[in-house]
Design an enzyme around this catalytic site. Structure first.
Site, PDB file in Angstrom:
ATOM      1  N   LYS A 197       9.106   8.619  15.070  1.00 62.08           N
ATOM      2  CA  LYS A 197      10.355   7.915  14.792  1.00 62.08           C
ATOM      3  C   LYS A 197      11.580   8.715  15.230  1.00 62.08           C
ATOM      4  O   LYS A 197      12.519   8.153  15.815  1.00 62.08           O
ATOM      5  CB  LYS A 197      10.451   7.572  13.302  1.00 62.08           C
ATOM      6  N   ASN A 213       2.637   7.624   7.918  1.00 58.22           N
ATOM      7  CA  ASN A 213       3.912   7.780   7.202  1.00 58.22           C
ATOM      8  C   ASN A 213       4.212   9.286   7.170  1.00 58.22           C
ATOM      9  O   ASN A 213       5.323   9.720   7.428  1.00 58.22           O
ATOM     10  CB  ASN A 213       3.828   7.255   5.770  1.00 58.22           C
ATOM     11  N   TYR A 265       4.452  -3.751  15.692  1.00 55.34           N
ATOM     12  CA  TYR A 265       5.613  -2.993  16.141  1.00 55.34           C
ATOM     13  C   TYR A 265       5.682  -2.769  17.645  1.00 55.34           C
ATOM     14  O   TYR A 265       6.394  -1.873  18.122  1.00 55.34           O
ATOM     15  CB  TYR A 265       5.675  -1.652  15.410  1.00 55.34           C
ATOM     16  N   ARG A 315      -5.499   0.367   5.183  1.00 53.02           N
ATOM     17  CA  ARG A 315      -4.630   0.967   4.167  1.00 53.02           C
ATOM     18  C   ARG A 315      -4.320  -0.001   3.022  1.00 53.02           C
ATOM     19  O   ARG A 315      -4.218   0.424   1.860  1.00 53.02           O
ATOM     20  CB  ARG A 315      -3.345   1.532   4.775  1.00 53.02           C
ATOM     21  N   HIS A 366       1.644  -5.361   3.001  1.00 52.23           N
ATOM     22  CA  HIS A 366       2.507  -4.384   3.648  1.00 52.23           C
ATOM     23  C   HIS A 366       3.978  -4.743   3.421  1.00 52.23           C
ATOM     24  O   HIS A 366       4.307  -5.850   3.012  1.00 52.23           O
ATOM     25  CB  HIS A 366       2.201  -4.366   5.142  1.00 52.23           C
ATOM     26  N   THR A 385       3.833   2.504  12.825  1.00 50.15           N
ATOM     27  CA  THR A 385       2.428   2.149  12.624  1.00 50.15           C
ATOM     28  C   THR A 385       2.106   0.705  13.021  1.00 50.15           C
ATOM     29  O   THR A 385       1.289   0.466  13.896  1.00 50.15           O
ATOM     30  CB  THR A 385       2.013   2.381  11.164  1.00 50.15           C
ATOM     31  N   HIS A 437       0.834  -1.211   0.000  1.00 51.18           N
ATOM     32  CA  HIS A 437       0.000   0.000   0.000  1.00 51.18           C
ATOM     33  C   HIS A 437       0.866   1.257   0.000  1.00 51.18           C
ATOM     34  O   HIS A 437       2.032   1.228   0.378  1.00 51.18           O
ATOM     35  CB  HIS A 437      -0.920   0.011   1.214  1.00 51.18           C
TER      36      HIS A 437
END
Lengths: 264, 269
Positions: A101, A18, A93, A63, A185, A24, A12
């Site tokens: 980040k 992002n 994550y 997404r 992903h 994410t 995606h």
């Protein structure tokens, strides 16, 4: 030569997080408008290549789902069956989900963050039970037991939970002659191409799959019932598959992702 | 109402919830053409209508576990827009030809006014509003032949035309095989479909006569909420819109206008 099947993969496009530069994973953020535009561009490449689909597999994250729907709509095949499977989800994550980040690098140091992001087997810190983004809060994962529901993952973990889907479900679908589109992903596609092309762990962890660029594989049925990639003309090493679209722009995009240490 | 409910799908009164929604204005509604199985997209207005529907559902806290829809994009897209707005893009979506709009035979693609001029309004009315008089059959060399459509070409027994009775005959097996079991298994169901496939369904649910169903207008993109008992018999809702047991979501004035508006638009569908 055994029967050859075409498989199309797509990662995606840009999501809202992002843009906000946040980790994410399983948080169900929407595509950014740019990501939506990317999906239409991908549909165009697919149309120009004359590819068709009988079936779509995607994750349970919007997404990737929305990317798939946009492609189906642009190809005028909205009637195509679409299946959502959590095993196509992005890597979970852990406690980093939601964090900025850059701030995370400031807090833990670049080396540590790089290990969490780019090692093969070191997962980020696990997500605590009371975390804002804990997947237990979402109805969609009710059917997963506590043992099955990840609270963090490394790429190795992604491979482990993805491969049964490939072996038990996706391979039989492809071998039955159905033309499959997988909309997923970065890390699930890494897991898949690692398996298809036998890519070593240290290489796959750093392999950048550009967003929203259709990746086409030709898979040959072997005598023992496996599917092995046939190197396509224009294949993008170390993969046997080829990207659809402006090859120069794609090379630049891949190099760009490698250089954006601040982004994913 | 909506919100958190038991795993068995029953609400606080021990009833199942079933939500039906007819898609909004399509490109051919605007062009005033008979559509049927032709796979025309929603018009911009139809997309807006879907948003209005999802707002009504959102405001009452509705959630779904599965969506059933047809093989026609105007219904599929309506359903997806609703699911997207409710944060439910991840639920299973099952597309079935038996929820398609009524097949309109040789009339598909024709302009409605011109058809009336050609055949007379009485004949056209018969084709449109009778229970068991189908339009003339479509010929296989028609550009709209279902056998040439990717979603329909591998179906057995493709219709070349349908009356409402024929539509009922293929919706009922879908209800028995697909929808009823899903509801009984505790899943909250959304059905995104078409005027005639929904007519077929509510005729069955509410035991309406052939005459009653032919004059029943289901307004576009207004969610129709049914409560069903453990035997899947409708429980009359407060605010139900007779002769149906279900209630429409949204401003009552808006709903009434929408229903009467469809009845008065003899030039439209």
């Amino acid at each position: 030569m055994g029967k050859i099947h075409t498989l199309v993969l797509i990662r995606h496009g840009e999501s809202q997080w992002n843009i906000e530069n946040r980790f994410t994973g399983w948080v169900d953020v929407p595509l950014a408008p740019s990501g939506v535009a990317e999906s239409h561009r991908a549909a165009q490449s697919i149309k120009e290549e004359g590819l068709e689909f009988d079936l779509v597999y995607t994750s349970t994250l919007k997404r990737a789902i929305k990317t798939a729907w946009n492609i189906l709509e642009d190809l005028d095949i909205m009637h195509t069956p679409v299946h959502h499977d959590w095993r196509l989800n992005e890597r979970m994550y852990g406690a980093l989900q939601g964090l900025d980040k850059t701030e995370t690098v400031e807090k833990h140091g670049m080396d540590q963050v790089l290990i969490w992001r780019r090692s093969y087997a070191t997962p980020p810190p696990p997500m605590p039970a009371d975390h804002e983004f804990h997947p237990r809060k979402e109805k969609k994962y009710d059917f997963l037991s506590d043992a099955e529901l990840p609270v963090t993952e490394s790429l190795a973990c992604v491979v482990k939970r993805f491969m049964p889907l490939w072996n038990d479900t996706l391979m039989p679908i492809i071998k039955s002659g159905k033309k499959l589109l997988i909309s997923a992903h970065g890390n699930t596609l890494r897991a898949l191409v690692k398996h298809l092309d036998n890519i070593p762990e240290d290489v796959i962890a750093n392999l950048n799959i550009p967003t929203s660029v259709p990746l086409v594989y030709h898979l040959e049925e072997t005598d023992d019932g496996d599917l092995k990639p046939v190197k396509i003309e224009g294949a993008f090493a170390p993969m046997s598959g080829k990207y659809l679209g402006d090859q120069e722009a794609i090379k630049a995009a891949i190099a760009g992702v490698a250089n954006q240490a601040g982004k994913k | 109402m909506g919100g958190k409910s038991a795993e068995d799908g029953l609400d606080e009164n021990g009833h199942y919830t079933l939500v039906l929604v007819r898609h909004g204005e399509s490109q051919w509604n605007k062009e005033n053409r008979f559509t049927g199985w032709v796979d025309v997209p929603l018009a911009e207005t139809g997309i807006d209508e879907a948003k209005r529907a999802s707002n009504s559902l959102k405001s009452e806290g509705f959630s779904f576990d599965v969506m059933f829809t047809s093989l026609l994009q105007r219904a599929i897209k309506t359903g997806l827009l609703i699911l997207e707005d409710l944060g439910l893009l991840w639920i299973p979506v099952d597309k079935d030809w038996r929820l398609n709009e009524r097949h309109y035979g040789a009339l598909q693609g024709l302009n409605k006014k011109e058809t009336v001029e050609k055949h007379g309004s009485e004949q056209v009315n018969l084709w449109r509003r009778s229970y068991d008089t189908p339009p003339p059959p479509m010929s296989p060399d028609s550009p709209y032949w279902a056998g040439n459509q990717p979603q329909h070409k591998s179906l057995k027994d493709l219709p070349s035309t349908e009356c409402l009775k024929d539509t009922v005959a293929r919706v009922l097996p879908w209800w028995k095989e697909v929808c009823a079991p899903a509801i009984k298994s505790g899943r909250k169901v959304l059905v995104a479909a078409h005027g005639n496939s929904l007519r077929a369904l509510v005729k069955y649910l509410d035991g309406l006569s052939d005459e009653e169903i032919c004059s029943l207008n289901i307004p576009t993109a207004i969610p129709l909420v049914y409560k069903l008992d453990k035997n899947l018999k409708p429980v009359r809702a407060e605010g139900a819109y007779a002769p149906l047991s279900g209630r429409y979501l949204g401003d009552p004035e808006m709903v009434r206008n929408a229903i009467e508006g469809v009845a008065n638009q003899t030039g439209k569908k």
